[in-house]
Write a protein that holds these residues in place. Structure first.
Motif, PDB file in Angstrom:
ATOM      1  N   LEU A   1       0.838  -1.204   0.000  1.00  0.00           N
ATOM      2  CA  LEU A   1       0.000   0.000   0.000  1.00  0.00           C
ATOM      3  C   LEU A   1       0.872   1.253   0.000  1.00  0.00           C
ATOM      4  O   LEU A   1       0.657   2.180  -0.798  1.00  0.00           O
ATOM      5  N   LEU A   2       1.871   1.286   0.881  1.00  0.00           N
ATOM      6  CA  LEU A   2       2.716   2.471   0.981  1.00  0.00           C
ATOM      7  C   LEU A   2       3.655   2.596  -0.204  1.00  0.00           C
ATOM      8  O   LEU A   2       4.063   3.698  -0.564  1.00  0.00           O
ATOM      9  N   ALA A   3       4.000   1.470  -0.841  1.00  0.00           N
ATOM     10  CA  ALA A   3       4.828   1.552  -2.048  1.00  0.00           C
ATOM     11  C   ALA A   3       4.040   2.131  -3.216  1.00  0.00           C
ATOM     12  O   ALA A   3       4.604   2.821  -4.070  1.00  0.00           O
ATOM     13  N   LEU A   4       2.745   1.856  -3.271  1.00  0.00           N
ATOM     14  CA  LEU A   4       1.923   2.502  -4.304  1.00  0.00           C
ATOM     15  C   LEU A   4       1.900   4.009  -4.091  1.00  0.00           C
ATOM     16  O   LEU A   4       1.905   4.782  -5.041  1.00  0.00           O
ATOM     17  N   GLY A   5       1.869   4.430  -2.825  1.00  0.00           N
ATOM     18  CA  GLY A   5       1.969   5.845  -2.526  1.00  0.00           C
ATOM     19  C   GLY A   5       0.649   6.578  -2.567  1.00  0.00           C
ATOM     20  O   GLY A   5      -0.420   5.991  -2.711  1.00  0.00           O
ATOM     21  N   SER A   6       0.737   7.896  -2.426  1.00  0.00           N
ATOM     22  CA  SER A   6      -0.453   8.753  -2.358  1.00  0.00           C
ATOM     23  C   SER A   6      -1.102   8.832  -3.736  1.00  0.00           C
ATOM     24  O   SER A   6      -0.629   9.562  -4.605  1.00  0.00           O
ATOM     25  N   LEU A   7      -2.158   8.097  -3.907  1.00  0.00           N
ATOM     26  CA  LEU A   7      -2.859   8.077  -5.189  1.00  0.00           C
ATOM     27  C   LEU A   7      -4.290   8.556  -5.015  1.00  0.00           C
ATOM     28  O   LEU A   7      -4.879   8.416  -3.935  1.00  0.00           O
ATOM     29  N   PRO A   8      -4.891   9.087  -6.075  1.00  0.00           N
ATOM     30  CA  PRO A   8      -6.345   9.259  -6.059  1.00  0.00           C
ATOM     31  C   PRO A   8      -6.985   7.900  -5.772  1.00  0.00           C
ATOM     32  O   PRO A   8      -6.508   6.857  -6.254  1.00  0.00           O
ATOM     33  N   LEU A   9      -8.053   7.876  -4.996  1.00  0.00           N
ATOM     34  CA  LEU A   9      -8.622   6.602  -4.565  1.00  0.00           C
ATOM     35  C   LEU A   9      -9.060   5.705  -5.733  1.00  0.00           C
ATOM     36  O   LEU A   9      -8.882   4.482  -5.653  1.00  0.00           O
ATOM     37  N   PRO A  10      -9.617   6.232  -6.820  1.00  0.00           N
ATOM     38  CA  PRO A  10      -9.939   5.330  -7.936  1.00  0.00           C
ATOM     39  C   PRO A  10      -8.712   4.601  -8.486  1.00  0.00           C
ATOM     40  O   PRO A  10      -8.786   3.421  -8.834  1.00  0.00           O
ATOM     41  N   ALA A  11      -7.572   5.285  -8.558  1.00  0.00           N
ATOM     42  CA  ALA A  11      -6.350   4.639  -9.038  1.00  0.00           C
ATOM     43  C   ALA A  11      -5.858   3.604  -8.029  1.00  0.00           C
ATOM     44  O   ALA A  11      -5.372   2.529  -8.410  1.00  0.00           O
ATOM     45  N   LEU A  12      -5.970   3.906  -6.740  1.00  0.00           N
ATOM     46  CA  LEU A  12      -5.563   2.948  -5.714  1.00  0.00           C
ATOM     47  C   LEU A  12      -6.395   1.672  -5.808  1.00  0.00           C
ATOM     48  O   LEU A  12      -5.857   0.556  -5.750  1.00  0.00           O
ATOM     49  N   ARG A  13      -7.696   1.835  -5.959  1.00  0.00           N
ATOM     50  CA  ARG A  13      -8.579   0.671  -6.103  1.00  0.00           C
ATOM     51  C   ARG A  13      -8.167  -0.174  -7.310  1.00  0.00           C
ATOM     52  O   ARG A  13      -8.070  -1.398  -7.226  1.00  0.00           O
ATOM     53  N   ARG A  14      -7.919   0.486  -8.415  1.00  0.00           N
ATOM     54  CA  ARG A  14      -7.568  -0.229  -9.642  1.00  0.00           C
ATOM     55  C   ARG A  14      -6.285  -1.021  -9.469  1.00  0.00           C
ATOM     56  O   ARG A  14      -6.208  -2.194  -9.856  1.00  0.00           O
ATOM     57  N   GLU A  15      -5.279  -0.407  -8.870  1.00  0.00           N
ATOM     58  CA  GLU A  15      -3.985  -1.073  -8.765  1.00  0.00           C
ATOM     59  C   GLU A  15      -4.027  -2.242  -7.788  1.00  0.00           C
ATOM     60  O   GLU A  15      -3.445  -3.293  -8.054  1.00  0.00           O
ATOM     61  N   LEU A  16      -4.693  -2.080  -6.668  1.00  0.00           N
ATOM     62  CA  LEU A  16      -4.740  -3.175  -5.702  1.00  0.00           C
ATOM     63  C   LEU A  16      -5.631  -4.312  -6.186  1.00  0.00           C
ATOM     64  O   LEU A  16      -5.427  -5.467  -5.822  1.00  0.00           O
ATOM     65  N   ALA A  17      -6.607  -3.986  -7.015  1.00  0.00           N
ATOM     66  CA  ALA A  17      -7.498  -5.033  -7.531  1.00  0.00           C
ATOM     67  C   ALA A  17      -6.871  -5.770  -8.694  1.00  0.00           C
ATOM     68  O   ALA A  17      -7.102  -6.971  -8.888  1.00  0.00           O
ATOM     69  N   SER A  18      -6.039  -5.091  -9.479  1.00  0.00           N
ATOM     70  CA  SER A  18      -5.585  -5.667 -10.745  1.00  0.00           C
ATOM     71  C   SER A  18      -4.194  -6.260 -10.689  1.00  0.00           C
ATOM     72  O   SER A  18      -3.824  -7.035 -11.564  1.00  0.00           O
ATOM     73  N   ARG A  19      -3.424  -5.895  -9.690  1.00  0.00           N
ATOM     74  CA  ARG A  19      -2.030  -6.340  -9.657  1.00  0.00           C
ATOM     75  C   ARG A  19      -1.875  -7.522  -8.718  1.00  0.00           C
ATOM     76  O   ARG A  19      -2.561  -7.623  -7.712  1.00  0.00           O
ATOM     77  N   PRO A  20      -0.948  -8.427  -8.970  1.00  0.00           N
ATOM     78  CA  PRO A  20      -0.722  -9.553  -8.072  1.00  0.00           C
ATOM     79  C   PRO A  20      -0.081  -9.097  -6.775  1.00  0.00           C
ATOM     80  O   PRO A  20       0.462  -7.999  -6.702  1.00  0.00           O
ATOM     81  N   PRO A  21      -0.145  -9.937  -5.724  1.00  0.00           N
ATOM     82  CA  PRO A  21       0.507  -9.575  -4.464  1.00  0.00           C
ATOM     83  C   PRO A  21       1.986  -9.300  -4.678  1.00  0.00           C
ATOM     84  O   PRO A  21       2.626  -9.863  -5.552  1.00  0.00           O
ATOM     85  N   GLY A  22       2.521  -8.434  -3.832  1.00  0.00           N
ATOM     86  CA  GLY A  22       3.928  -8.070  -3.954  1.00  0.00           C
ATOM     87  C   GLY A  22       4.056  -6.597  -4.263  1.00  0.00           C
ATOM     88  O   GLY A  22       3.080  -5.948  -4.625  1.00  0.00           O
ATOM     89  N   PRO A  23       5.247  -6.038  -4.109  1.00  0.00           N
ATOM     90  CA  PRO A  23       5.423  -4.599  -4.313  1.00  0.00           C
ATOM     91  C   PRO A  23       5.263  -4.220  -5.770  1.00  0.00           C
ATOM     92  O   PRO A  23       5.544  -5.029  -6.663  1.00  0.00           O
ATOM     93  N   PRO A  24       4.792  -3.004  -6.046  1.00  0.00           N
ATOM     94  CA  PRO A  24       4.698  -2.562  -7.435  1.00  0.00           C
ATOM     95  C   PRO A  24       6.077  -2.332  -8.025  1.00  0.00           C
ATOM     96  O   PRO A  24       7.057  -2.197  -7.304  1.00  0.00           O
TER      97      PRO A  24
END
Length: 563
Positions: A538-561
Motif C-alpha cells: 500500500l505504501l509503495a503505491l503511494g499517495s494516489l487518487p482513490l480510484p487509481a488505488l482501487r484499480r492497482e490493488l485489484a488488478s495487480r498480483p501480491p507483492g510490491p509494485p
C-alpha cells in the motif's frame, strides 16, 4: 514492457519532470519544503498574470497527457504518475475557475498571515548564498502582500466574500505577529544564532520592509471586515454548490454527494459512540462523557507545562518507531523530530500537524504539537494524535514515499497535491493500527483514540452541514462536542472547516477505503495474507487518487509494485 511502450514511457517521465519543475516555479514554498533551493528567493504570484500562467501550465499538462497512447502498457509507476498529474491539474484548474484565491487571500489557515511562520520552519539561511536568497524572498513580501490585498478587494467587488470569523482570525494573527519585536519574529529562525550579522540583516529587512507591509495588509483586513459575511458556508455564495462539489472532489478524489457523505458520517459516528460507551463501561462508568469528566477532575488528564506535553509526545514517537518492524517490512531512514507550535499562531492551529522532511534529509520530518490553553486540552488525546501524525502515521507514509528515488519527483513529493484522502486516510488508519500494535498505554488513551475516530466521523457531518446544508457555526460546535471534542478544539476545528471546505472529509473517507482494501486482500489471500506485506504494498503505491488505488490493488498480483 513491450518495445512499443518505450516511447510512451519516456514521454511520461519527461512530462512528469517538466510539470514538477513548473509546479515548483508556481509554488516556490513547496520547492523550499522539499529541499529544492532553486526558488528560495521567490514567492508565489497572486496577480492576474500569475493566475493566467497557472492556467496555462495545467491546461498544457492535461493536453500533453491526453496525447500519450498505450497507457495500459505502462508500468505501474508511470501509469499512476499520469493519474496523479491529471488529478493535480484538474484540481488546480477548478480552483482557478471558482477563484478560491479570493477567499484564501484573507484566510487564517495557511494564508498570508502565516507566511513568516512557514518561512521560519521551512527555509535555511545557514550559508552566504542561502542567506542572500532568503533576504531576497523577504524583500519580496511587500509586493506579495499588496497583490493579496488586491485579490481580496476583487473578491469583495465580485461577491466572493469570506466569512467574518475567518477574517477576524487572520487579523488577530497579524496583530500578534506585529506585537513581537523583530528579533523575536519567526522569520529570524532560518539564520543560525551564531551568525549575528546575518540575523541583524534579517531584522533590518523585517523592520524596514516586511513588518510595514504586514501593517498595510492588516489595514486591508480591517477595511474588509465590515463587508465580510456573517454566513459561513459556501452554499451562501454565488455558485456555492458547484464550488463545494469541486472541493469535495479535490480533497477526497471522489465525486461524492454531500448529502450521502452527511449520512455516512451519521452512521459511522453511531458505531463509534457504541465503542466509546463499551469502553467507558469497562472503566466503570455509564458513559464516555462521565468517564472523561472523572478523569479530567482527577488532574491526571492535563499537562502541567508545555515541556511536559512535548516530552510525552517525544516518548510516544519513540515507542511507535520501536514497535514498527513487526508491522512493516520497510521503515523510513530516520525518525521525526517533535516541536511545539509557535506561540503567536497556536490559538488558530490544530492540536498537531506534520511537516515532511526535505529531500536530502537535512531538515527532518517535524511533528508539531500545540500547547495552547493546556487546561482545555485533555491529555488522553495526545497519544492517538501522535500515532496519526508521526509513527506509524504521516511520518511513515510520507517519508517512505519520498525515499523511492527512482520515481519521478512528482510522485515522491507532489502526490498529495492530487487530494488528501490517501494521506489523511492513512493517518486515521494508523490510529486504529496503533491499537493493534499495543501502543496505547491504558484505556484512557484508547478512549482518546475513539474520541479521535468520533471526531473524524463528526467531520463528515459538520463539513457538509456547513457548506451544503447551511448550518450555523454553533450547530457544528455542538455536534463536535457531542462527539467528544473539547470546546476549545471544537471552535478551532469548526473555523478550520469554514476556511478549508471539504478538507475534513478526506480522513474518514480515506480510512474506510484502506480498511476495505485490507479486508478484501485478507479475504483474497486467506492464510497467506501478511499484514506487513499489505502495508508495504500500500505504501509503495503511494499517495494516489482513490480510484487509481482501487484499480492497482485489484488488478495487480501480491507483492510490491514495479519501481
Amino acid at each position: 514492457m513491450s518495445h512499443g511502450a518505450e516511447p510512451d514511457a519516456a514521454a511520461v517521465r519527461d512530462l512528469a519532470d517538466r510539470y514538477w519543475d513548473q509546479l515548483l516555479e508556481l509554488e516556490p514554498l513547496l520547492a523550499t519544503q522539499v529541499g529544492d533551493e532553486r526558488f528560495d528567493d521567490r514567492l508565489p504570484d497572486p496577480s492576474e498574470e500569475g493566475i493566467a500562467r497557472r492556467r496555462e501550465v495545467h491546461e498544457a499538462a492535461l493536453r500533453t497527457a491526453g496525447r500519450i497512447a498505450g497507457r495500459e502498457r505502462l508500468d505501474v509507476v508511470l501509469r499512476t504518475t499520469l493519474d496523479v498529474l491529471e488529478a493535480i491539474a484538474r484540481r488546480e484548474l477548478a480552483e482557478i475557475a471558482h477563484r478560491f484565491d479570493r477567499l484564501r487571500a484573507v484566510s487564517h489557515l495557511w494564508g498570508p498571515a502565516q507566511l513568516l511562520a512557514e518561512l521560519g520552519s521551512l527555509q535555511r539561511a545557514d550559508a552566504p548564498e542561502r542567506l542572500e536568497r532568503y533576504l531576497a524572498r523577504l524583500r519580496g513580501i511587500p509586493a506579495y502582500l499588496e497583490a493579496c490585498g488586491r485579490v481580496a478587494r476583487d473578491g469583495l467587488r465580485e461577491g466572493q466574500v469570506a466569512p467574518r470569523l475567518v477574517v477576524e482570525r487572520a487579523a488577530a494573527q497579524v496583530e500578534r505577529l506585529l506585537a513581537l519585536p523583530p528579533e523575536a519574529s519567526p522569520a529570524v529562525q532560518p539564520v543560525p544564532e551564531a551568525d549575528a550579522g546575518g540575523r541583524a540583516r534579517v531584522v533590518e529587512v523585517l523592520r524596514e520592509a516586511v513588518l510595514p507591509a504586514f501593517e498595510a495588509y492588516l489595514a486591508t483586513l480591517r477595511d474588509y471586515l465590515p463587508r465580510a459575511r456573517d454566513t459561513i458556508g459556501l452554499s451562501a455564495l454565488p455558485e456555492g454548490e458547484a464550488m463545494y462539489a469541486s472541493q469535495v472532489l479535490a480533497w477526497t478524489t471522489l465525486p461524492l454527494d454531500p448529502r450521502e457523505v452527511h449520512e455516512l458520517g451519521v452512521r459511522e459516528l453511531g458505531k463509534i459512540q457504541e465503542e466509546r460507551r463499551a469502553l467507558a463501561a469497562a472503566l466503570g462508568f455509564a458513559s464516555a462523557a462521565e468517564a472523561l469528566a472523572a478523569h479530567q477532575a482527577s488532574g491526571a488528564n492535563t499537562a502541567r507545562s508545555r515541556e511536559e506535553l512535548l516530552h510525552l509526545a517525544e516518548d510516544q514517537v519513540r515507542r511507535g518507531w520501536e514497535a514498527a518492524p513487526a508491522y512493516f517490512g520497510r521503515l523510513p531512514r530516520a525518525n521525526c523530530q517533535v516541536r511545539l507550535v509557535e506561540e503567536f499562531r497556536e490559538a488558530d492551529m490544530p492540536f498537531a500537524f506534520y511537516q515532511p522532511p526535505s529531500e536530502d534529509g537535512s531538515r527532518p520530518g517535524i511533528y508539531y504539537v500545540n500547547a495552547y490553553d493546556l487546561p482545555a486540552r485533555p491529555l488522553h488525546h495526545l497519544a492517538t494524535t501522535t500515532f496519526h501524525e508521526a509513527n506509524p502515521g504521516h511520518h511513515f507514509q510520507l517519508s517512505l514515499e519520498q525515499e523511492l528515488r527512482d520515481r519521478p519527483a512528482l510522485r515522491r513529493f507532489g502526490s498529495a497535491l492530487a487530494g488528501s484522502s490517501f494521506v489523511e486516510g492513512w493517518g486515521l488508519y494508523a490510529e486504529r493500527l496503533a491499537d493493534e500494535m499495543g501502543l496505547f498505554a491504558d484505556d484512557w488513551e484508547r478512549l482518546g483514540m475513539l474520541d479521535a475516530q468520533a471526531h473524524r466521523a463528526a467531520r463528515l457531518i459538520v463539513d457538509t452541514g456547513i457548506h451544503a446544508l447551511g448550518w450555523p457555526r454553533e450547530r457544528s460546535i455542538a455536534v463536535l462536542e457531542e462527539a467528544g471534542v473539547p470546546h476549545v478544539d471544537a471552535v478551532i476545528e469548526t473555523d478550520r472547516y469554514v476556511a478549508l471546505p471539504g478538507q475534513a472529509l478526506s480522513y474518514m473517507v480515506g480510512m474506510l477505503e484502506i480498511q476495505r482494501l485490507r479486508a478484501e486482500a485478507a479475504a483474497r489471500e486467506g492464510a497467506g495474507f501478511s499484514l506487513p506485506a499489505f502495508h508495504d504494498r500500500l505504501l509503495a503505491l503511494g499517495s494516489l487518487p482513490l480510484p487509481a488505488l482501487r484499480r492497482e490493488l485489484a488488478s495487480r498480483p501480491p507483492g510490491p509494485p514495479a519501481t
